[in-house]
Design an enzyme around this catalytic site. Structure first.
Site, PDB file in Angstrom:
ATOM      1  N   LYS A   1     -38.016 -31.315 -41.138  1.00  0.00           N
ATOM      2  CA  LYS A   1     -37.707 -31.785 -42.498  1.00  0.00           C
ATOM      3  C   LYS A   1     -37.250 -33.250 -42.481  1.00  0.00           C
ATOM      4  O   LYS A   1     -37.554 -34.016 -43.403  1.00  0.00           O
ATOM      5  CB  LYS A   1     -36.642 -30.888 -43.143  1.00  0.00           C
ATOM      6  CG  LYS A   1     -37.178 -29.505 -43.524  1.00  0.00           C
ATOM      7  CD  LYS A   1     -38.155 -29.618 -44.682  1.00  0.00           C
ATOM      8  CE  LYS A   1     -38.686 -28.293 -45.174  1.00  0.00           C
ATOM      9  NZ  LYS A   1     -39.664 -28.449 -46.266  1.00  0.00           N
TER      10      LYS A   1
ATOM     11  N   HIS B   1     -32.853 -15.289 -45.982  1.00  0.00           N
ATOM     12  CA  HIS B   1     -31.556 -15.950 -46.128  1.00  0.00           C
ATOM     13  C   HIS B   1     -30.503 -14.927 -46.576  1.00  0.00           C
ATOM     14  O   HIS B   1     -30.836 -13.830 -47.002  1.00  0.00           O
ATOM     15  CB  HIS B   1     -31.657 -17.086 -47.149  1.00  0.00           C
ATOM     16  CG  HIS B   1     -32.484 -18.232 -46.666  1.00  0.00           C
ATOM     17  ND1 HIS B   1     -33.748 -18.491 -47.149  1.00  0.00           N
ATOM     18  CD2 HIS B   1     -32.239 -19.171 -45.721  1.00  0.00           C
ATOM     19  CE1 HIS B   1     -34.230 -19.552 -46.519  1.00  0.00           C
ATOM     20  NE2 HIS B   1     -33.349 -19.985 -45.652  1.00  0.00           N
TER      21      HIS B   1
ATOM     22  N   TYR C   1     -36.334 -26.686 -37.379  1.00  0.00           N
ATOM     23  CA  TYR C   1     -36.657 -26.802 -38.803  1.00  0.00           C
ATOM     24  C   TYR C   1     -36.093 -28.107 -39.377  1.00  0.00           C
ATOM     25  O   TYR C   1     -36.771 -28.822 -40.118  1.00  0.00           O
ATOM     26  CB  TYR C   1     -36.065 -25.597 -39.532  1.00  0.00           C
ATOM     27  CG  TYR C   1     -36.279 -25.579 -41.019  1.00  0.00           C
ATOM     28  CD1 TYR C   1     -37.531 -25.300 -41.560  1.00  0.00           C
ATOM     29  CD2 TYR C   1     -35.218 -25.815 -41.897  1.00  0.00           C
ATOM     30  CE1 TYR C   1     -37.715 -25.263 -42.934  1.00  0.00           C
ATOM     31  CE2 TYR C   1     -35.399 -25.783 -43.271  1.00  0.00           C
ATOM     32  CZ  TYR C   1     -36.645 -25.508 -43.785  1.00  0.00           C
ATOM     33  OH  TYR C   1     -36.829 -25.475 -45.137  1.00  0.00           O
TER      34      TYR C   1
ATOM     35  N   SER D   1     -34.200 -29.927 -47.032  1.00  0.00           N
ATOM     36  CA  SER D   1     -33.196 -28.865 -46.981  1.00  0.00           C
ATOM     37  C   SER D   1     -31.864 -29.472 -46.579  1.00  0.00           C
ATOM     38  O   SER D   1     -31.813 -30.460 -45.835  1.00  0.00           O
ATOM     39  CB  SER D   1     -33.624 -27.828 -45.943  1.00  0.00           C
ATOM     40  OG  SER D   1     -32.531 -26.997 -45.614  1.00  0.00           O
ATOM     41  N   SER D   2     -30.774 -28.842 -47.040  1.00  0.00           N
ATOM     42  CA  SER D   2     -29.445 -29.372 -46.702  1.00  0.00           C
ATOM     43  C   SER D   2     -29.144 -29.240 -45.209  1.00  0.00           C
ATOM     44  O   SER D   2     -28.207 -29.861 -44.711  1.00  0.00           O
ATOM     45  CB  SER D   2     -28.374 -28.662 -47.521  1.00  0.00           C
ATOM     46  OG  SER D   2     -28.435 -27.277 -47.290  1.00  0.00           O
ATOM     47  N   CYS D   3     -29.946 -28.450 -44.470  1.00  0.00           N
ATOM     48  CA  CYS D   3     -29.678 -28.292 -43.031  1.00  0.00           C
ATOM     49  C   CYS D   3     -30.102 -29.516 -42.231  1.00  0.00           C
ATOM     50  O   CYS D   3     -29.903 -29.564 -41.026  1.00  0.00           O
ATOM     51  CB  CYS D   3     -30.330 -27.042 -42.491  1.00  0.00           C
ATOM     52  SG  CYS D   3     -32.102 -27.193 -42.347  1.00  0.00           S
TER      53      CYS D   3
HETATM   54  O1  GFB Z   1     -28.640 -17.790 -45.399  1.00  0.00           O
HETATM   55  P1  GFB Z   1     -28.471 -17.967 -43.948  1.00  0.00           P
HETATM   56  O2  GFB Z   1     -29.431 -17.249 -43.066  1.00  0.00           O
HETATM   57  O3  GFB Z   1     -28.607 -19.500 -43.693  1.00  0.00           O
HETATM   58  O4  GFB Z   1     -26.998 -17.509 -43.487  1.00  0.00           O
HETATM   59  P2  GFB Z   1     -27.823 -20.790 -43.234  1.00  0.00           P
HETATM   60  C1  GFB Z   1     -25.841 -17.964 -44.130  1.00  0.00           C
HETATM   61  C2  GFB Z   1     -24.610 -17.254 -43.601  1.00  0.00           C
HETATM   62  O5  GFB Z   1     -24.618 -15.887 -44.050  1.00  0.00           O
HETATM   63  C3  GFB Z   1     -24.444 -17.176 -42.078  1.00  0.00           C
HETATM   64  C4  GFB Z   1     -24.291 -14.995 -42.992  1.00  0.00           C
HETATM   65  O6  GFB Z   1     -23.098 -17.407 -41.740  1.00  0.00           O
HETATM   66  C5  GFB Z   1     -24.828 -15.730 -41.756  1.00  0.00           C
HETATM   67  O7  GFB Z   1     -24.217 -15.235 -40.574  1.00  0.00           O
HETATM   68  N1  GFB Z   1     -24.897 -13.684 -43.251  1.00  0.00           N
HETATM   69  C6  GFB Z   1     -24.221 -12.533 -43.492  1.00  0.00           C
HETATM   70  C7  GFB Z   1     -26.221 -13.397 -43.275  1.00  0.00           C
HETATM   71  N2  GFB Z   1     -25.059 -11.493 -43.616  1.00  0.00           N
HETATM   72  C8  GFB Z   1     -26.308 -12.006 -43.497  1.00  0.00           C
HETATM   73  C9  GFB Z   1     -27.621 -11.426 -43.573  1.00  0.00           C
HETATM   74  O8  GFB Z   1     -27.807 -10.234 -43.733  1.00  0.00           O
HETATM   75  N3  GFB Z   1     -28.683 -12.281 -43.440  1.00  0.00           N
HETATM   76  C10 GFB Z   1     -28.524 -13.629 -43.237  1.00  0.00           C
HETATM   77  N4  GFB Z   1     -29.615 -14.399 -43.140  1.00  0.00           N
HETATM   78  N5  GFB Z   1     -27.297 -14.190 -43.132  1.00  0.00           N
HETATM   79  C11 GFB Z   1     -30.270 -21.550 -42.980  1.00  0.00           C
HETATM   80  C12 GFB Z   1     -31.067 -22.312 -41.973  1.00  0.00           C
HETATM   81  O9  GFB Z   1     -28.971 -21.607 -42.561  1.00  0.00           O
HETATM   82  O10 GFB Z   1     -30.264 -22.162 -44.274  1.00  0.00           O
HETATM   83  C13 GFB Z   1     -32.366 -22.759 -42.509  1.00  0.00           C
HETATM   84  O11 GFB Z   1     -31.208 -21.538 -40.793  1.00  0.00           O
HETATM   85  C14 GFB Z   1     -32.310 -23.302 -43.930  1.00  0.00           C
HETATM   86  O12 GFB Z   1     -32.882 -23.729 -41.655  1.00  0.00           O
HETATM   87  C15 GFB Z   1     -31.467 -22.445 -44.837  1.00  0.00           C
HETATM   88  O13 GFB Z   1     -31.813 -24.609 -43.939  1.00  0.00           O
HETATM   89  C16 GFB Z   1     -31.256 -23.051 -46.217  1.00  0.00           C
HETATM   90  O14 GFB Z   1     -27.294 -21.470 -44.453  1.00  0.00           O
HETATM   91  O15 GFB Z   1     -26.812 -20.537 -42.157  1.00  0.00           O
END
Ligand code: GFB
Length: 325
Positions: free
Chosen positions: A148, A187, A144, A115-117
């Site tokens: 990875k 996500h 996580y 994953s890119s994280c």
């Molecule tokens: O997709 P996301 O959960 O993953 O969140 P990350 C991306 C951005 O979207 C954050 C915003 O800045 C969130 O605050 N966001 C806005 C939301 N509304 C929402 C919502 O309703 N749900 C969610 N989930 N986000 C994850 C990692 O990071 O990316 C994992 O935690 C993994 O480990 C994954 O690598 C690909 O890109 O921030």
């Protein structure tokens, strides 16, 4: 001198671990479309990859030629932040068992999906593969990311110690049909698709989204990611991981506009800044991938529209899938 890779044999047994998840199901579709006649998918309910005995028993009896490891406990920013123990522990177990069993079964080609994280929170943008292990990680997903990173090191170790031609790929944020659309654990893209779709259906005037909208993210459709994985299995054999992305990012605020348009939502959007933003920017440097001749096919606006259509047809049966990407 790199040794040319033999063409992947369309009749060889290809095992896809995590075949019910977003990425695994797309890989299965792609294998079938490319004429692979012996693709076998397993879900956690078929073989529990956190169980070493079950994993060894399965792999040594199937003896696949190729393994694609899309099995993982995955989730969005909130799930990662709330359950670091499961995100670390399950992913380490799945990888350790699957890799050891694949080695015991003499698997020649294995592709591990990271994953890119895994890259440091403040990496140069776009992020080159060489940024790995050069700085501190984003706090919400340390567990996580460490799991990875351990997977990447394991692949490199099997290569170095046993001469295995295994590779690691680092996809950017993935979306598409079959995703986890859980309201709080998913996500951002599936979370928005669900929330805006439900708002339109119920006639709600307001939709609440998380954070400030300022973070930038890059998104790849699962079908493009699946195609890139098969392409790399046929064209790439190196210890360094390869980034898989599209080379372009956008702010979460701009993403919200695209999802609102695709669902037909015209009401008010409110930002809940008490929710974490996470990493400020995550755009992958994809020059290594592009040098192998791979090209993206599905643009973001088109991919969001088709995912919205898929979700509208499939809901409300789609829900949380804690494992399987
Ligand atoms: O997709 P996301 O959960 O993953 O969140 P990350 C991306 C951005 O979207 C954050 C915003 O800045 C969130 O605050 N966001 C806005 C939301 N509304 C929402 C919502 O309703 N749900 C969610 N989930 N986000 C994850 C990692 O990071 O990316 C994992 O935690 C993994 O480990 C994954 O690598 C690909 O890109 O921030």
């Amino acid at each position: 001198m790199p040794v040319p890779l033999p063409t992947l044999d369309r009749s060889a047994t290809v095992l896809v671990a995590g075949s019910s998840g977003l990425v695994g199901s797309a890989v299965m579709r792609r294998l079938r479309a490319e004429g692979f006649t012996s693709a076998v998918g397993i879900r956690s309910s078929d073989v529990d990859l956190t169980d070493a005995r079950a994993t060894f028993g399965y792999l040594t009896s199937l003896r696949p030629a190729v393994v694609i490891d899309a099995a993982a406990r995955v989730g969005g920013i909130a799930a990662n932040d709330a359950e670091p123990v499961e995100f670390l522990d399950d992913n380490l177990r799945i990888q350790t068992n699957l890799f050891a069993a694949a080695h015991a079964a003499d698997v020649d080609r294995l592709l591990f999906l990271g994953s890119s994280c895994i890259y440091p929170k403040h990496s140069p943008q776009p992020i080159p593969e060489s940024a790995l292990l050069t700085g501190p990680l984003e706090e919400t997903n340390v567990a996580y990311a460490i799991a990875k990173i351990a997977g990447v090191v394991a692949v490199q170790s099997y290569r170095r110690q046993y001469g295995r031609r295994w590779i690691s790929v680092m996809p950017t944020n993935v979306y598409g049909p079959g995703d986890n659309f859980h309201p709080t654990r998913s996500h951002v893209l599936p979370a928005l698709v669900r929330r805006f779709h439900e708002a339109v259906r119920s006639g709600a005037e307001e939709v609440i989204v998380w954070g400030t909208g300022a973070p930038r993210r890059e998104f790849i459709h699962a079908d493009d990611l699946a195609a890139a994985c098969l392409h790399l299995l046929a064209h790439y054999d190196d210890p360094s991981p390869v980034n898989i992305g599209v080379g372009e990012d956008l702010t979460i605020a701009d993403l919200v506009v695209l999802v609102a348009e695709a669902t037909g939502f015209a009401g008010r959007i409110t930002w809940d800044a008490s929710k974490p933003d996470g990493t400020p920017r995550k755009l992958l440097d994809v020059s290594r991938l592009l040098a192998t001749g791979w090209k993206q096919r599905i643009g973001l606006a088109e991919g969001i529209r088709s995912t919205v259509r898929w979700y509208a047809d499939a809901s409300p049966t789609t829900d949380e899938r804690p494992r399987g990407q």
